[in-house]
Write a protein that holds these residues in place. Structure first.
Motif, PDB file in Angstrom:
ATOM      1  N   ALA A  92      -2.987   7.773 -11.099  1.00 46.02           N
ATOM      2  CA  ALA A  92      -3.317   6.532 -10.392  1.00 46.02           C
ATOM      3  C   ALA A  92      -3.367   5.354 -11.352  1.00 46.02           C
ATOM      4  CB  ALA A  92      -4.656   6.685  -9.667  1.00 46.02           C
ATOM      5  N   VAL A  93      -4.047   5.521 -12.470  1.00 44.44           N
ATOM      6  CA  VAL A  93      -4.160   4.434 -13.447  1.00 44.44           C
ATOM      7  C   VAL A  93      -2.786   4.080 -13.991  1.00 44.44           C
ATOM      8  CG1 VAL A  93      -5.081   3.815 -15.724  1.00 44.44           C
ATOM      9  CG2 VAL A  93      -6.550   4.958 -14.054  1.00 44.44           C
TER      10      VAL A  93
ATOM     11  N   LEU B 192       0.831  -1.205   0.000  1.00 38.12           N
ATOM     12  CA  LEU B 192       0.000   0.000   0.000  1.00 38.12           C
ATOM     13  C   LEU B 192       0.865   1.255   0.000  1.00 38.12           C
ATOM     14  CD1 LEU B 192      -2.866  -1.006   2.461  1.00 38.12           C
ATOM     15  CD2 LEU B 192      -3.005  -0.775  -0.034  1.00 38.12           C
ATOM     16  N   TYR B 193       1.956   1.224   0.763  1.00 37.90           N
ATOM     17  CA  TYR B 193       2.862   2.370   0.785  1.00 37.90           C
ATOM     18  C   TYR B 193       3.352   2.678  -0.633  1.00 37.90           C
ATOM     19  CZ  TYR B 193       7.076   5.136   1.220  1.00 37.90           C
ATOM     20  OH  TYR B 193       8.024   6.114   1.050  1.00 37.90           O
ATOM     21  N   TRP B 194       3.783   1.634  -1.355  1.00 39.22           N
ATOM     22  CA  TRP B 194       4.317   1.877  -2.693  1.00 39.22           C
ATOM     23  C   TRP B 194       3.231   2.291  -3.675  1.00 39.22           C
ATOM     24  CZ3 TRP B 194       8.817   3.506  -3.373  1.00 39.22           C
ATOM     25  CH2 TRP B 194       9.822   3.124  -2.497  1.00 39.22           C
ATOM     26  N   GLN B 195       2.023   1.809  -3.508  1.00 40.02           N
ATOM     27  CA  GLN B 195       0.914   2.285  -4.340  1.00 40.02           C
ATOM     28  C   GLN B 195       0.736   3.792  -4.126  1.00 40.02           C
ATOM     29  OE1 GLN B 195      -2.974   0.469  -3.678  1.00 40.02           O
ATOM     30  NE2 GLN B 195      -3.982   2.276  -4.453  1.00 40.02           N
ATOM     31  N   ILE B 196       0.748   4.195  -2.878  1.00 39.47           N
ATOM     32  CA  ILE B 196       0.575   5.608  -2.523  1.00 39.47           C
ATOM     33  C   ILE B 196       1.807   6.415  -2.933  1.00 39.47           C
ATOM     34  CG2 ILE B 196       0.351   7.202  -0.572  1.00 39.47           C
ATOM     35  CD1 ILE B 196      -1.156   4.788   0.860  1.00 39.47           C
ATOM     36  N   ARG B 197       2.977   5.911  -2.638  1.00 42.21           N
ATOM     37  CA  ARG B 197       4.243   6.637  -2.848  1.00 42.21           C
ATOM     38  C   ARG B 197       4.471   6.971  -4.310  1.00 42.21           C
ATOM     39  NH1 ARG B 197       8.066   9.842  -2.730  1.00 42.21           N
ATOM     40  NH2 ARG B 197      10.080   9.333  -1.865  1.00 42.21           N
ATOM     41  N   ARG B 198       4.035   6.107  -5.194  1.00 42.32           N
ATOM     42  CA  ARG B 198       4.223   6.375  -6.616  1.00 42.32           C
ATOM     43  C   ARG B 198       3.356   7.530  -7.106  1.00 42.32           C
ATOM     44  NH1 ARG B 198       4.374   0.461  -6.713  1.00 42.32           N
ATOM     45  NH2 ARG B 198       6.552  -0.120  -6.966  1.00 42.32           N
TER      46      ARG B 198
ATOM     47  N   GLU C 283      -7.968   7.668  -0.629  1.00 44.05           N
ATOM     48  CA  GLU C 283      -7.228   8.562   0.267  1.00 44.05           C
ATOM     49  C   GLU C 283      -6.147   9.329  -0.494  1.00 44.05           C
ATOM     50  OE1 GLU C 283      -7.601   9.378   3.712  1.00 44.05           O
ATOM     51  OE2 GLU C 283      -9.531   8.550   3.090  1.00 44.05           O
ATOM     52  N   THR C 284      -5.503   8.661  -1.434  1.00 42.98           N
ATOM     53  CA  THR C 284      -4.465   9.315  -2.227  1.00 42.98           C
ATOM     54  C   THR C 284      -5.068  10.399  -3.110  1.00 42.98           C
ATOM     55  OG1 THR C 284      -3.159   7.273  -2.223  1.00 42.98           O
ATOM     56  CG2 THR C 284      -2.583   8.927  -3.867  1.00 42.98           C
ATOM     57  N   LEU C 285      -6.191  10.097  -3.759  1.00 41.33           N
ATOM     58  CA  LEU C 285      -6.840  11.107  -4.597  1.00 41.33           C
ATOM     59  C   LEU C 285      -7.284  12.307  -3.765  1.00 41.33           C
ATOM     60  CD1 LEU C 285      -8.983   9.030  -7.122  1.00 41.33           C
ATOM     61  CD2 LEU C 285      -6.737  10.093  -7.475  1.00 41.33           C
TER      62      LEU C 285
ATOM     63  N   VAL D 147      -0.760   9.369   4.289  1.00 47.10           N
ATOM     64  CA  VAL D 147      -1.873   8.779   3.537  1.00 47.10           C
ATOM     65  C   VAL D 147      -2.040   7.310   3.926  1.00 47.10           C
ATOM     66  CG1 VAL D 147      -2.751   8.204   1.232  1.00 47.10           C
ATOM     67  CG2 VAL D 147      -1.666  10.427   1.629  1.00 47.10           C
ATOM     68  N   LEU D 148      -0.927   6.612   4.125  1.00 47.11           N
ATOM     69  CA  LEU D 148      -0.992   5.211   4.548  1.00 47.11           C
ATOM     70  C   LEU D 148      -1.654   5.090   5.916  1.00 47.11           C
ATOM     71  CD1 LEU D 148      -0.257   2.240   3.968  1.00 47.11           C
ATOM     72  CD2 LEU D 148       1.950   2.688   5.081  1.00 47.11           C
ATOM     73  N   GLN D 149      -1.287   5.965   6.841  1.00 49.48           N
ATOM     74  CA  GLN D 149      -1.918   5.953   8.168  1.00 49.48           C
ATOM     75  C   GLN D 149      -3.416   6.214   8.054  1.00 49.48           C
ATOM     76  OE1 GLN D 149       0.246   8.804  10.547  1.00 49.48           O
ATOM     77  NE2 GLN D 149       1.567   7.212  11.383  1.00 49.48           N
ATOM     78  N   ASN D 150      -3.793   7.185   7.222  1.00 52.37           N
ATOM     79  CA  ASN D 150      -5.211   7.472   7.020  1.00 52.37           C
ATOM     80  C   ASN D 150      -5.932   6.274   6.411  1.00 52.37           C
ATOM     81  OD1 ASN D 150      -4.912  10.048   8.027  1.00 52.37           O
ATOM     82  ND2 ASN D 150      -4.828  11.026   6.027  1.00 52.37           N
ATOM     83  N   THR D 151      -5.248   5.567   5.520  1.00 50.75           N
ATOM     84  CA  THR D 151      -5.821   4.374   4.900  1.00 50.75           C
ATOM     85  C   THR D 151      -6.135   3.330   5.967  1.00 50.75           C
ATOM     86  OG1 THR D 151      -4.667   4.758   2.811  1.00 50.75           O
ATOM     87  CG2 THR D 151      -5.372   2.490   3.273  1.00 50.75           C
ATOM     88  N   PHE D 152      -5.168   3.040   6.825  1.00 50.84           N
ATOM     89  CA  PHE D 152      -5.396   2.032   7.859  1.00 50.84           C
ATOM     90  C   PHE D 152      -6.404   2.509   8.899  1.00 50.84           C
ATOM     91  CE2 PHE D 152      -1.249   0.081   6.492  1.00 50.84           C
ATOM     92  CZ  PHE D 152      -1.820  -1.103   6.054  1.00 50.84           C
TER      93      PHE D 152
END
Length: 192
Positions: free
Chosen positions: A147-148, A34-40, A83-85, A51-56
């Motif tokens: 994102a896509v 999830l971190y790498w999905q967000i980080r990219r 959350e990333t968007l 964002v990862l903290q908010n996700t969890f």
């Protein structure tokens, strides 16, 4: 995570006496992907962590409502995507406001340059010049195209799986990816 293992964890998550321990397993298992999905998509390491903290946090607060219609991993990726968007939307608004004060220039270009420029100053970035240029090109994309692109290019996610995460049709995802690739190509051609 294997399906049977995922089913065991879902059962544990539904049991109030096992929920905390099971959720700790979820955090341990999914933090890195999830971190790498967000980080990219998010330029700064610290922002990606937030964002990862908010996700969890959202996952924890909504775990009782998880119906199991999708895989747990898909549900988590969808929360991370949303959350990333949300973060990118807020960040773009802030940068647009910051760059437009006292300046009549095109704020979208300024915002893109600001977002892309922060990558080089991030102490956690360890890429070379080509990676920095690719990341700058990706940062120049609108949030949903970014994102896509990241899910397809970096994560090698299938369009069918991306549909579950984004709620967008396969055709829409393919069109968005194609446009993103075209914009990235144009970004590199402008740098030649």
């Amino acid at each position: 995570m294997e399906t049977t293992n995922e089913q065991d964890i879902i059962s544990q998550l539904r049991n109030p006496s096992q929920r905390r321990a099971a959720f700790a397993k979820v955090v341990s298992q999914y933090s890195q992907p999830l971190y790498w999905q967000i980080r990219r998509m998010v330029t700064w390491h610290d922002d990606a962590d937030d964002v990862l903290q908010n996700t969890f946090l959202k996952a924890w607060m909504g775990i009782e409502n998880f119906r199991g219609e999708a895989r747990l991993s898909t549900w988590l990726h969808r929360i991370a995507y949303n959350e990333t968007l949300t973060f990118l939307s807020r960040q773009h608004e802030t940068i647009s406001l910051d760059t437009s004060i006292g300046d009549d220039n095109d704020t979208d270009d300024d915002a893109t340059l600001t977002l892309a420029g922060t990558l080089e100053s991030d102490p956690y970035f360890d890429g070379d010049e080509a990676e920095a240029l690719l990341q700058a090109a990706v940062a120049s994309l609108p949030a949903k195209q970014r994102a896509v692109f990241t899910m397809k290019y970096f994560d090698e996610m299938k369009y069918e799986d991306m549909t579950e995460v984004t709620g967008t049709s396969v055709g829409g995802l393919k069109a968005s990816y194609h446009l993103a690739v075209k914009k990235i190509e144009d970004f590199f051609h402008r740098r030649e």
